[in-house]
Design a protein around this motif. Structure first.
Motif, short mmCIF file in Angstrom:
data_model
loop_
_atom_site.label_atom_id
_atom_site.label_comp_id
_atom_site.label_asym_id
_atom_site.label_seq_id
_atom_site.Cartn_x
_atom_site.Cartn_y
_atom_site.Cartn_z
N THR A 71 38.99 34.01 41.54
CA THR A 71 38.83 35.33 40.53
C THR A 71 39.07 36.31 41.39
N THR A 88 40.04 41.45 34.78
CA THR A 88 39.69 40.16 35.82
C THR A 88 39.31 38.12 35.29
N GLY A 89 40.15 37.82 35.74
CA GLY A 89 40.30 35.98 35.78
C GLY A 89 40.85 35.68 36.47
N ALA A 90 40.77 33.81 36.19
CA ALA A 90 40.49 32.88 37.55
C ALA A 90 42.27 33.25 38.49
#
Length: 183
Positions: A71, A88-90
């Motif tokens: 992340t 925000t992310g994977a």
């Protein structure tokens, strides 16, 4: 008195000592601070342009060493460091994270990626920043190259020798060999 009820409500000496300590010292839930997570920050060079430009930042893991999904936080910042957009992310080798933004300034904008340092790490992360103006006309295509003229010269050095074909070509020409026929 309420204090007496608390003091006498405990069991034995330990309970009374604990109640007295809470009254004198107070009870705090954050007596120990949580460990601070270590993070890495990577940023691109700033790109200038025009107001209303489209700005796209991307981060992807191009390696396959770890296969981890991490992340990350992707931000667009202006030249003063203010955050213009954030997501925000994977991220892993098959899942990029992108952030689009319509520029409100002609000044430089740069991308910043924040990711944790720990057991799950990106193998070979790549961060890109693109900035373009959709309203501007694209540059004209380059002119086509001039037609290639490929002269072929045939000569016969001597009547007694075998026929010889000499080929001189201009750049970008393929030399083709033609048999020399007797006259």
């Amino acid at each position: 008195m309420k204090t007496e009820g608390v003091m006498t409500g405990g069991t034995g000496v330990v309970g009374r000592a604990l109640a007295l300590m809470v009254l004198v010292c107070g009870l705090t839930a954050d007596a120990q601070q949580a460990p601070v997570a270590q993070v890495a920050r990577v940023k691109t060079a700033a790109r200038t342009g025009a107001i209303s430009d489209t700005v796209v930042a991307s981060v992807v893991d191009t390696g396959i060493r770890t296969g981890a999904t991490v992340t990350v936080t992707l931000r667009l910042r202006d030249s003063a460091g203010a955050v213009l957009a954030q997501t925000t992310g994977a991220v892993n080798e098959g899942l990029p994270l992108r952030l689009s933004y319509k520029a409100t300034t002609a000044n430089g904008i740069f991308a910043e990626v924040v990711f944790p340092i720990g057991s799950a790490m990106l193998s070979a992360p790549v961060v890109t920043l693109e900035r373009w103006n959709r309203l501007a006309a694209p540059p004209p295509p380059p002119p086509p190259p001039p037609p290639a003229v490929c002269p072929t010269y045939i000569s016969r050095p001597d009547e007694d020798d075998e026929p010889v074909t000499l080929c001189f070509t201009a750049p970008d020409c393929v030399c083709k060999v033609e048999p020399l026929l007797p006259q």
